[in-house]
Design an enzyme around this catalytic site. Structure first.
Site, PDB file in Angstrom:
ATOM      1  N   CYS A 172      -4.706  -1.586  -7.535  1.00 52.95           N
ATOM      2  CA  CYS A 172      -3.830  -2.190  -8.686  1.00 52.95           C
ATOM      3  C   CYS A 172      -2.386  -2.849  -8.425  1.00 52.95           C
ATOM      4  O   CYS A 172      -1.511  -1.856  -8.057  1.00 52.95           O
ATOM      5  CB  CYS A 172      -3.597  -1.273  -9.999  1.00 52.95           C
ATOM      6  SG  CYS A 172      -2.400  -1.948 -11.197  1.00 52.95           S
ATOM      7  N   CYS A 184       0.525  -2.390 -10.492  1.00 52.30           N
ATOM      8  CA  CYS A 184       0.873  -0.840 -10.702  1.00 52.30           C
ATOM      9  C   CYS A 184       1.685  -0.415  -9.669  1.00 52.30           C
ATOM     10  O   CYS A 184       2.657   0.307  -9.479  1.00 52.30           O
ATOM     11  CB  CYS A 184      -0.439   0.106 -10.789  1.00 52.30           C
ATOM     12  SG  CYS A 184      -1.551  -0.206 -11.834  1.00 52.30           S
ATOM     13  N   ASP A 185       1.133  -0.615  -8.353  1.00 50.51           N
ATOM     14  CA  ASP A 185       1.563  -0.119  -6.910  1.00 50.51           C
ATOM     15  C   ASP A 185       2.559  -1.136  -6.236  1.00 50.51           C
ATOM     16  O   ASP A 185       3.160  -0.685  -5.093  1.00 50.51           O
ATOM     17  CB  ASP A 185       0.536   0.262  -6.174  1.00 50.51           C
ATOM     18  CG  ASP A 185      -0.198   1.405  -6.948  1.00 50.51           C
ATOM     19  OD1 ASP A 185       0.220   2.009  -7.686  1.00 50.51           O
ATOM     20  OD2 ASP A 185      -1.511   1.522  -6.777  1.00 50.51           O
TER      21      ASP A 185
END
Ligand code: NAP
Length: 297
Positions: free
Chosen positions: A127, A130-131
């Site tokens: 992701c 997200c990261d």
């Protein structure tokens, strides 16, 4: 006893909940992880009709709030079984409904390389939204050739120093617009007709081996590898009540009936031509409407 139990709080499941609640039905939604499903991974959605652009997170949160505002009940429990009589078993309890809508979506496909699962959060990610921020001014690779991979590579090109886009073919499934934008970036390098075959690093990812179509191996030093090679459904636990195809997706009619009366399927978990936000919410509205119509017969 609930009128409708919905398994999965992604766009399909939450839309089904919204339609059922607005028809005055009692609804319980189960979610094993976080509400929103796969759309949480889309940093920007630009193809939802009527909403020119919105982040996947904002879209999911708006929909979740809309369901809650209509009195929707969402329990964060993992469903382990659904039986023909519409008994739903979770890791915590057993529940009964008149109808069940399966909206379990699909999960990220793994490369199944040695060390892959151990390095998640230590260089391996599924992701980018997200990261991505952990990789400011670092070197990353994205693997895949669909919209997710192209979007991830674009997103990361604005954060990381360098992005390798590794894809097993030289044609992309993803949209031409993303490809054009990527080609205009001077920190994105395409590594085509190639597969990631080995991961190096114990405490954190240090490098990857990439094999081309002639099986030449190149080692690339990377701080992060974003794996975006598609999704797989997780419907095995329902096979006593639904038919699955060879890839594990659920068979259904146009009005999203499964083979069992009172059990419906919506979203990416179905066999369908196009898995998108638009088709997920479409399925959700059809599933709730079909369920209600049959319940009231
Ligand atoms: P996808 O379209 O299924 O693409 C998966 C990609 O991974 C393909 O390029 C495939 O290669 C490659 N691949 C599959 N298995 C592999 C393996 N074992 N090793 C190496 N490569 C592998 O998946 P997705 O990109 O996650 O997209 C899923 C759906 O969501 C699509 O319908 C997409 O359009 C949609 N989506 C939409 C948006 C948006 O509208 N903003 C954003 C993201 C996703 P091949 O091409 O060679 O098969």
């Amino acid at each position: 006893m609930y009128d409708i139990i919905i398994v999965g709080a992604g766009p399909a499941g939450l839309t089904a909940a919204l339609y059922a609640l607005r028809a005055n039905k009692t609804v319980l939604v189960f979610e094993a992880k976080a509400y929103g499903g796969q759309i949480l991974n889309a940093n920007l959605v630009e193809n939802y009709p009527g909403i020119p652009n919105i982040s996947g997170f904002d879209y999911a949160t708006n929909l979740y709030k809309q369901v809650k505002d209509h009195g929707g009940q969402i329990k964060f429990e993992t469903v382990t079984n659904v039986s023909e009589d519409k008994t739903v078993t979770t890791n915590k309890d057993t529940y009964q409904a008149k109808a069940v809508i399966l909206a379990t979506g699909a999960e990220n496909r793994k490369l199944n390389l040695e060390g892959e699962s151990d390095l998640v959060g230590k260089g391996i990610s599924y992701c980018a939204t997200c990261d991505g921020n952990f990789y400011k001014n670092k070197t990353v690779a994205v693997n895949g050739g669909g919209n997710t991979a192209l979007e991830d590579a674009l997103y990361l090109s604005n954060i990381a120093k360098k992005v390798y886009l590794i894809h097993r073919r030289d044609n992309f499934r993803g949209e031409g617009k993303y490809l054009k934008d990527l080609k205009a970036k001077n920190n994105v390098e395409f590594v085509l007709k190639s597969n990631v075959v080995k991961l190096y690093g114990k405490e954190k990812l240090e490098s990857i081996d990439v094999s081309d179509s002639e099986e030449n191996i190149t080692n690339i030093k990377v701080d992060g590898l974003f794996i975006a090679v598609g999704q797989e459904p997780k419907n095995e636990m329902f096979k006593n009540v639904v038919d699955l195809n060879e890839y594990g997706y659920i068979e259904s009619s146009d009005d999203v009936h499964t083979k069992t009366k009172g059990i419906y399927v919506a979203g990416d978990a179905r066999i369908k031509f196009l898995r998108q936000l638009t088709t997920a919410v479409s399925d959700g509205s059809i599933a709730a409407t079909t369920a209600i119509k049959e319940m009231e017969k």
